[in-house]
Each structure stands twice: as C-alpha cells, then as structure tokens.
Design an enzyme around this catalytic site. Structure first.
Site, PDB file in Angstrom:
ATOM      1  N   LYS A   1      32.446  -3.736  14.004  1.00  0.00           N
ATOM      2  CA  LYS A   1      32.331  -2.293  14.289  1.00  0.00           C
ATOM      3  C   LYS A   1      34.145  -1.891  13.168  1.00  0.00           C
ATOM      4  CE  LYS A   1      29.598  -0.736  18.137  1.00  0.00           C
ATOM      5  NZ  LYS A   1      29.096  -1.504  18.053  1.00  0.00           N
TER       6      LYS A   1
ATOM      7  N   ASP B   1      28.573  -3.670  11.652  1.00  0.00           N
ATOM      8  CA  ASP B   1      27.955  -2.409  12.248  1.00  0.00           C
ATOM      9  C   ASP B   1      28.147  -0.837  12.014  1.00  0.00           C
ATOM     10  OD1 ASP B   1      27.128  -4.776  14.242  1.00  0.00           O
ATOM     11  OD2 ASP B   1      28.469  -3.740  15.645  1.00  0.00           O
TER      12      ASP B   1
ATOM     13  N   GLN C   1      21.257   3.549  10.346  1.00  0.00           N
ATOM     14  CA  GLN C   1      20.520   4.504  11.647  1.00  0.00           C
ATOM     15  C   GLN C   1      19.104   5.206  10.399  1.00  0.00           C
ATOM     16  OE1 GLN C   1      24.321   5.377  11.483  1.00  0.00           O
ATOM     17  NE2 GLN C   1      24.467   4.843  13.407  1.00  0.00           N
TER      18      GLN C   1
ATOM     19  N   ARG D   1      20.699  -5.056   8.501  1.00  0.00           N
ATOM     20  CA  ARG D   1      19.743  -4.248   9.309  1.00  0.00           C
ATOM     21  C   ARG D   1      19.466  -2.823   9.745  1.00  0.00           C
ATOM     22  NH1 ARG D   1      23.738  -4.659  13.546  1.00  0.00           N
ATOM     23  NH2 ARG D   1      23.297  -6.690  13.459  1.00  0.00           N
TER      24      ARG D   1
ATOM     25  N   LYS E   1      17.192   2.396  14.717  1.00  0.00           N
ATOM     26  CA  LYS E   1      16.970   3.431  14.838  1.00  0.00           C
ATOM     27  C   LYS E   1      18.452   4.460  14.798  1.00  0.00           C
ATOM     28  CE  LYS E   1      12.312   3.493  16.515  1.00  0.00           C
ATOM     29  NZ  LYS E   1      11.625   3.617  17.603  1.00  0.00           N
TER      30      LYS E   1
ATOM     31  N   ALA F   1      22.475   4.989  17.473  1.00  0.00           N
ATOM     32  CA  ALA F   1      22.476   4.597  18.976  1.00  0.00           C
ATOM     33  C   ALA F   1      23.187   6.237  19.096  1.00  0.00           C
ATOM     34  CB  ALA F   1      23.171   3.745  19.026  1.00  0.00           C
TER      35      ALA F   1
ATOM     36  N   HIS G   1      13.267  -2.716  19.600  1.00  0.00           N
ATOM     37  CA  HIS G   1      12.345  -3.181  20.260  1.00  0.00           C
ATOM     38  C   HIS G   1      11.390  -2.431  20.658  1.00  0.00           C
ATOM     39  CE1 HIS G   1      16.649  -3.141  21.636  1.00  0.00           C
ATOM     40  NE2 HIS G   1      16.766  -4.119  22.015  1.00  0.00           N
TER      41      HIS G   1
ATOM     42  N   ARG H   1      25.805   3.723  26.006  1.00  0.00           N
ATOM     43  CA  ARG H   1      24.475   3.576  25.262  1.00  0.00           C
ATOM     44  C   ARG H   1      23.481   3.260  25.123  1.00  0.00           C
ATOM     45  NH1 ARG H   1      28.919   2.488  21.564  1.00  0.00           N
ATOM     46  NH2 ARG H   1      28.390   1.012  20.941  1.00  0.00           N
ATOM     47  N   ARG H   2      23.530   2.027  26.076  1.00  0.00           N
ATOM     48  CA  ARG H   2      22.594   1.234  26.536  1.00  0.00           C
ATOM     49  C   ARG H   2      21.366   2.081  27.501  1.00  0.00           C
ATOM     50  NH1 ARG H   2      23.815  -0.965  22.955  1.00  0.00           N
ATOM     51  NH2 ARG H   2      22.743   0.582  21.911  1.00  0.00           N
TER      52      ARG H   2
HETATM   53  C1  LIG Z   1      20.470  -5.832  16.400  1.00  0.00           C
HETATM   54  C2  LIG Z   1      20.683  -4.569  17.030  1.00  0.00           C
HETATM   55  C3  LIG Z   1      21.896  -3.751  17.103  1.00  0.00           C
HETATM   56  C4  LIG Z   1      22.022  -2.488  15.999  1.00  0.00           C
HETATM   57  N1  LIG Z   1      23.017  -2.494  15.687  1.00  0.00           N
HETATM   58  C5  LIG Z   1      23.272  -1.046  15.422  1.00  0.00           C
HETATM   59  C6  LIG Z   1      24.102  -0.055  14.644  1.00  0.00           C
HETATM   60  O1  LIG Z   1      24.623  -0.894  14.208  1.00  0.00           O
HETATM   61  N2  LIG Z   1      24.091   1.182  15.039  1.00  0.00           N
HETATM   62  C7  LIG Z   1      23.995   1.424  15.474  1.00  0.00           C
HETATM   63  O2  LIG Z   1      24.276   3.126  15.416  1.00  0.00           O
HETATM   64  N3  LIG Z   1      22.149   1.289  16.556  1.00  0.00           N
HETATM   65  C8  LIG Z   1      22.495   0.023  16.411  1.00  0.00           C
HETATM   66  N4  LIG Z   1      21.712  -0.481  17.518  1.00  0.00           N
HETATM   67  C9  LIG Z   1      20.963   0.560  18.137  1.00  0.00           C
HETATM   68  C10 LIG Z   1      19.790   0.728  17.942  1.00  0.00           C
HETATM   69  O3  LIG Z   1      20.279   2.208  16.754  1.00  0.00           O
HETATM   70  C11 LIG Z   1      18.610   1.219  18.768  1.00  0.00           C
HETATM   71  O4  LIG Z   1      19.583   2.473  19.309  1.00  0.00           O
HETATM   72  C12 LIG Z   1      18.037   0.468  19.853  1.00  0.00           C
HETATM   73  O5  LIG Z   1      17.936  -0.230  19.338  1.00  0.00           O
HETATM   74  C13 LIG Z   1      16.949   1.263  20.652  1.00  0.00           C
HETATM   75  O6  LIG Z   1      16.162   1.184  19.831  1.00  0.00           O
HETATM   76  P1  LIG Z   1      14.519   0.853  19.370  1.00  0.00           P
HETATM   77  O7  LIG Z   1      13.803   0.415  18.010  1.00  0.00           O
HETATM   78  O8  LIG Z   1      14.836  -0.124  19.926  1.00  0.00           O
HETATM   79  O9  LIG Z   1      13.448   1.644  19.850  1.00  0.00           O
HETATM   80  P2  LIG Z   1      13.649   2.765  20.850  1.00  0.00           P
HETATM   81  O10 LIG Z   1      12.706   4.046  20.240  1.00  0.00           O
HETATM   82  O11 LIG Z   1      14.422   3.145  22.366  1.00  0.00           O
HETATM   83  O12 LIG Z   1      12.296   2.341  21.859  1.00  0.00           O
HETATM   84  C14 LIG Z   1      11.236   2.054  21.190  1.00  0.00           C
HETATM   85  C15 LIG Z   1      10.385   1.029  22.335  1.00  0.00           C
HETATM   86  O13 LIG Z   1      10.985  -0.075  22.304  1.00  0.00           O
HETATM   87  C16 LIG Z   1      10.134  -1.079  23.977  1.00  0.00           C
HETATM   88  N5  LIG Z   1      11.355  -0.604  24.273  1.00  0.00           N
HETATM   89  C17 LIG Z   1      12.983  -0.498  24.261  1.00  0.00           C
HETATM   90  N6  LIG Z   1      13.419  -1.342  25.270  1.00  0.00           N
HETATM   91  C18 LIG Z   1      13.345  -1.584  25.905  1.00  0.00           C
HETATM   92  C19 LIG Z   1      13.729  -2.047  27.108  1.00  0.00           C
HETATM   93  N7  LIG Z   1      15.038  -1.915  27.266  1.00  0.00           N
HETATM   94  N8  LIG Z   1      12.385  -3.470  27.367  1.00  0.00           N
HETATM   95  C20 LIG Z   1      11.280  -3.198  27.127  1.00  0.00           C
HETATM   96  N9  LIG Z   1      10.731  -1.778  26.270  1.00  0.00           N
HETATM   97  C21 LIG Z   1      11.687  -1.875  25.419  1.00  0.00           C
HETATM   98  C22 LIG Z   1       9.844   0.224  24.748  1.00  0.00           C
HETATM   99  O14 LIG Z   1       8.464  -0.003  24.408  1.00  0.00           O
HETATM  100  C23 LIG Z   1       9.571   1.454  23.295  1.00  0.00           C
HETATM  101  O15 LIG Z   1       8.834   2.319  24.056  1.00  0.00           O
HETATM  102  C24 LIG Z   1      21.166  -1.670  18.102  1.00  0.00           C
HETATM  103  C25 LIG Z   1      20.128  -2.711  17.544  1.00  0.00           C
HETATM  104  C26 LIG Z   1      19.639  -3.269  17.551  1.00  0.00           C
HETATM  105  C27 LIG Z   1      17.941  -4.434  18.098  1.00  0.00           C
END
Ligand SMILES: Cc1cc2nc3c(=O)[nH]c(=O)nc-3n(C[C@H](O)[C@H](O)[C@H](O)COP(=O)(O)OP(=O)(O)OC[C@H]3O[C@@H](n4cnc5c(N)ncnc54)[C@H](O)[C@@H]3O)c2cc1C
Length: 309
Positions: free
Chosen positions: A99, A135, A164, A185, A188, A190, A228, A289-290
């Site tokens: 970051k 990031d 994003q 990468r 969505k 965060a 995910h 954030r998680r």
């Molecule tokens: C490798 C990686 C790097 C990232 N880097 C950044 C970054 O640099 N900047 C930034 O702003 N964000 C970053 N993020 C975070 C990202 O922006 C999202 O906030 C985060 O990934 C949640 O979005 P999602 O696409 O997983 O879908 P979401 O819309 O949160 O979830 C959609 C579906 O995914 C499944 N799911 C999600 N979480 C879970 C769980 N805990 N257990 C089981 N199923 C689940 C469920 O089916 C859910 O309905 C990163 C994410 C990843 C994976």
C-alpha cells in the site's frame, strides 16, 4: 449499509484495537484473517498454502503512516520479507502487495517519497524472480498510484495494479491497462466512497465488475480476479474459455482465511489461485474492513467478544 459505514469509520479509529487484542477469543477471530504478527509466522503460512497448490501475495500490514521514518520502516519490512522469501525459492508463486500509503504517499511530496521508497522493494522482488502489486486505497489515491505504476513498469513491467469496480472511472482505467505484460487485479472495492465517484448499489458494483472483467479477459494482459464471489469466478472461467485463454494466463485471488476450501478446490481443479496473506502488528484497519464486508463476520466477531476464552 449503516453497519458497514460504522465499521469502515471505526477502521480509521484505532481505539478499539486494545479491546480486540485484549481478549483471547476475539484474538482468534483476528487470527482467522491475519497470518500472524511476525515474518516467521507469515512464512510458515506461505509454506502450508504452497503445499496445497495455492500461491501467495504477502502484505506487510501498515497504512496511513505519518512520518518519513515510518515509511522507511515499511520499506525495510518488505526488504526483510523478500529476503525471507529468497530462502523459500518459490519465485513468482510468492509475490508481495504494497500500500503506497505505508510508503508515505499522503505526506507532503508523498508521491515522490513513496516512489523512492518502493523502488528498492520492486528491484528486490525482480531479483528473486517475483513481482510487486500496488494495492489500491481510497479514490483520492488512484491517480498517484497509477502514475507510480507507470513509472515502475518502465523497468519492471511485471509490477501489478489493482482496480476497484465500484469506482465509476474504473472501466476507462481497465481499458488503459489491458495491454501486453500488464498485471491487473480486479476487485469490487473496500473503501467507503462518495456517490460522486462510486456506484452505490451492490448490483451496480457487480455489473461494473463484470464489464471490467470482460475488458481485462479480452485483452493481452494478465488478469487477476480478486473476488470470493462465486458469480464472478464462474464468469471469469466463462470468459477465459470464450477468449481461449491458457490456464497460466490469468488467476483467481482470494483473501487469506476466506473460503479456504474453495481456494484449494479451484487450485486442484487446475485454476491458478493466489491467497492474499496479510501479517504484522498493524492489522486493525485491515481487519475492520473484512468485518465491514460481511455481516456474518460481524456476528462471529461479536459472539467472540462476549465469550471469555
Ligand atoms: C486478493 C484480494 C486483494 C484485494 N485488494 C484490494 C485492494 O487493493 N483495494 C481494495 O479496495 N479492495 C481490495 N480487496 C477487497 C475487495 O475490494 C472486496 O472488498 C472484497 O474482496 C469483497 O468483495 P467480493 O468480490 O469478495 O464479493 P462480495 O460482494 O463481498 O461477496 C459476494 C459473495 O462472495 C461470497 N463470499 C464473500 N465473502 C465470503 C466469506 N467470507 N465466506 C464465504 N463466502 C463469501 C458470498 O457468496 C458472497 O455473497 C481485495 C480482495 C481480494 C480478494
């Protein structure tokens, strides 16, 4: 939505951190998402994931630092990390994510400072056959981060970016970065962004993610599908087939501790999978954030807060 905004606001206020660390039960919830506070703990997680066929990108936690000395400490921590990775000999299967705010991006003249301090990290990564991904933080940092990326890619073309989907500008950024050798990468997003720059509704963010994924998968770069979401991962597989992409020309990335069974399942089925592995003492903002991303995580966390051990 209200809870999500409250948690994102709390992520900027470290006061709660003591309450979380002081209780062994909440500490265990943190451990689910953070691979330890020390480099040794992180490296043993890397070895275990690699044995399961999952590659890694490591994040030494820390962001929004306020002095040059702290920014230099971030650089040194990443240099020590890359030194530790050298001994594992995993090459591109173990890369690092940084970051730029941890390298001083928000300080006066911060853009130049962050670039100066991150450059040796990128050089050290190249020397052991791996890469650095920048990031992406809140929308005010995007121009500076993409400018740093362009600068670093001149000598280290494998340096990766994060886009994003929630930001309205991202489709244009995806088009600009869908070029040969570029590693992007797609996530969505965060951060809590104002409606002037971001899609507000989840369905709009998901639709934007799908459009950006199409752009990246159709292009000649190396897309990294950071999600995910089963719908986005299925779409990525469909687009890879449609564009006759080789299995080693794109990958899925998920966060450490989230859907670990699915990470292993995909890897065993032949998809390249990389886990984002955060470690270090400054885990608080990352952890909050998680929690904000998923109500189920909050329930799990609140239950552990009232559990004594
Ligand atoms: C490798 C990686 C790097 C990232 N880097 C950044 C970054 O640099 N900047 C930034 O702003 N964000 C970053 N993020 C975070 C990202 O922006 C999202 O906030 C985060 O990934 C949640 O979005 P999602 O696409 O997983 O879908 P979401 O819309 O949160 O979830 C959609 C579906 O995914 C499944 N799911 C999600 N979480 C879970 C769980 N805990 N257990 C089981 N199923 C689940 C469920 O089916 C859910 O309905 C990163 C994410 C990843 C994976």
């Amino acid at each position: 939505m209200v809870l999500q905004k409250a948690l994102l606001a709390a992520s900027r206020r470290p006061g709660l951190r003591r309450a979380v660390t002081g209780n062994p039960a909440t500490r265990r919830v943190v451990d689910r998402f953070v691979a330890g506070e020390t480099l040794d703990e992180a490296l043993s997680v890397v070895r275990a994931l690699h044995a399961d066929g999952v590659a890694v990108t490591l994040d030494h936690l820390g962001e929004d630092i306020t002095t040059r000395a702290e920014a230099e400490r971030s650089r040194d921590a990443y240099l020590a990390l890359l030194d530790g990775l050298t001994a594992l000999g995993l090459g591109a299967d173990a890369e690092v994510s940084v970051k730029l705010s941890a390298f001083g991006q928000a300080l006066p003249d911060g853009h130049d400072l962050a670039l100066e301090l991150v450059r040796p990290v990128v050089e050290a990564a190249t020397a052991i056959g791996t890469t650095v991904t920048l990031d992406m933080e809140d929308h005010r940092t995007v121009d500076s981060t993409l400018a740093a990326l362009a600068e670093l890619r001149k000598e280290h073309p494998g340096t990766g970016a994060v886009l994003q989907a929630m930001l309205v500008r991202t489709e244009d950024d995806a088009k600009a970065l869908a070029v040969t050798g570029s590693r992007v990468r797609l996530v969505k997003g965060a951060y809590d962004e104002p409606p002037t720059v971001a899609h507000e509704k989840k369905k709009d963010v998901d639709a934007a993610y799908a459009r950006c994924l199409e752009i990246l998968m159709a292009g000649p770069g190396y897309p990294m599908v950071g999600s995910h979401d089963p719908a986005m991962i299925a779409l990525a597989h469909e687009l890879a087939a449609q564009h006759s992409r080789a299995a080693d020309s794109w990958e899925v990335q998920m966060l450490y501790g989230i859907r670990p069974d699915e990470q292993r399942r995909l890897a065993h089925a032949g998809t390249r999978v990389r886990a984002y592995v955060p470690y270090g003492v400054d885990w608080y903002a990352y952890f909050m954030r998680r929690l904000a991303e998923r109500p189920a995580n909050v329930g799990f966390f609140l239950r552990s807060l009232v559990t004594k051990s």
